[in-house]
Design an enzyme around this catalytic site. Structure first.
Site, PDB file in Angstrom:
ATOM      1  N   SER A 105       0.844  -1.190   0.000  1.00 31.73           N
ATOM      2  CA  SER A 105       0.000   0.000   0.000  1.00 31.73           C
ATOM      3  C   SER A 105       0.887   1.251   0.000  1.00 31.73           C
ATOM      4  O   SER A 105       1.705   1.433  -0.896  1.00 31.73           O
ATOM      5  CB  SER A 105      -0.943  -0.036   1.206  1.00 31.73           C
ATOM      6  OG  SER A 105      -2.003   0.889   1.051  1.00 31.73           O
ATOM      7  N   LYS A 115     -21.792  17.349   8.158  1.00 30.86           N
ATOM      8  CA  LYS A 115     -20.699  17.381   9.139  1.00 30.86           C
ATOM      9  C   LYS A 115     -20.596  16.102   9.949  1.00 30.86           C
ATOM     10  O   LYS A 115     -19.579  15.858  10.597  1.00 30.86           O
ATOM     11  CB  LYS A 115     -20.872  18.572  10.084  1.00 30.86           C
ATOM     12  CG  LYS A 115     -20.511  19.911   9.474  1.00 30.86           C
ATOM     13  CD  LYS A 115     -19.060  19.966   9.060  1.00 30.86           C
ATOM     14  CE  LYS A 115     -18.129  19.975  10.258  1.00 30.86           C
ATOM     15  NZ  LYS A 115     -16.716  20.123   9.848  1.00 30.86           N
TER      16      LYS A 115
END
Length: 283
Positions: free
Chosen positions: A98, A150
């Protein structure tokens, strides 16, 4: 001082600066050092400042982590290599997966142990859902926001399919950036394999066949074969401060107004997350 050393004790071979890049990426905490641009910039700059060195060697051992920090470290290495006209040789130890593989892409050549783990070209996000747990505990959570998104993917609220799709779109963008980097750096040697960009990972020996890396080899053997028996690897580390701590590494408890208990809790979570990354590759 070097002139005072007897001739037979002198090493007239080239010195090859070596920087070790080890650990989960972007997972710094008060007591644990992960990899980030902040704590790798100084040793990298010092390594590339060796005027007579024909190359800089990097030892990479990382299961991944932050894609941003991975790319920032990659870019700093490439910028320094170009500015100082140095070859970059990367040596993979246990794993370059990764983000760890993203950093390894900075090498002009990548060497591996046959049992190294390489690849995992993908993006992952993981977490936990606590909606049922807080119900059983009788806890009422109160959240007030300005902006309807949010609390996207809030672990204390039920998942919203629209939010999951949005997260996946972000992951797809980051994945495409990663793929572009691999093709840019390795495109001339990559094998056309349908699993290459699926997040799958391979042993070092298989990674050579796929073109993800160049060949098998360890640091000392490769350097001596390439630059002569007198080639001398020199490990470059971050400078230590007055208290013996590495520069760029935050140390201490209760930072930012946190209590000692909160600091310890954060350390436990950080350690667990990092350990989970390594365990994914059987390490």
């Amino acid at each position: 001082m070097r002139r005072l050393v007897p001739g037979f004790l002198k090493n007239d071979g080239p010195i090859i600066p070596v920087v070790r890049l080890q650990g989960a990426i972007g997972m710094n905490s008060p007591m644990r050092q992960g990899l980030s641009l902040a704590n790798t910039a100084l040793p990298l700059e010092k390594a590339f400042s060796f005027k007579k060195a024909p190359a800089v060697a990097l030892i990479v051992n990382s299961p991944g982590g932050s894609p941003v920090q991975s790319r920032l470290i990659f870019q700093r290495i490439r910028d320094l290599a170009k500015e100082n006209e140095k070859d970059v040789l990367v040596f993979v130890e246990d794993v370059a997966a990764s983000g760890g593989y993203m950093i390894a892409l900075a090498g002009d050549e990548i060497f591996v142990d046959p049992s190294s783990i390489v690849g995992s070209i993908g993006v992952v996000a993981a977490g936990f859902g606590f909606t049922e747990a807080i119900k059983k505990l009788g806890v009422e959570r109160r959240v007030y926001t300005a902006g309807e998104k949010k609390v996207t993917l809030d672990p204390f609220q039920p998942e919203v399919p629209e939010d999951i799709e949005y997260l996946k779109s972000l992951q797809q963008e980051i994945h495409e950036i990663f793929i572009e980097m691999v093709k840019s750096r390795r495109g001339d040697v990559l094998v056309d394999d349908p699993d290459l960009f699926t997040g799958k990972f391979w042993t070092g020996r298989s990674a050579v066949d796929l073109g993800l890396v160049d060949s098998q080899g360890d640091l000392r053997t490769v350097l001596k074969k390439r630059y002569g028996d007198k080639a001398e690897p020199k490990l470059i580390s971050a400078p230590r401060g007055l208290l013996g701590r590495r520069a760029g590494v935050g140390v201490g408890m209760g930072l930012g107004g946190r209590s000692l208990t909160e600091g310890l809790g954060s350390e436990v979570i950080s350690a667990f997350e990092e350990r989970a990354l390594w365990m994914r590759y059987g390490l």
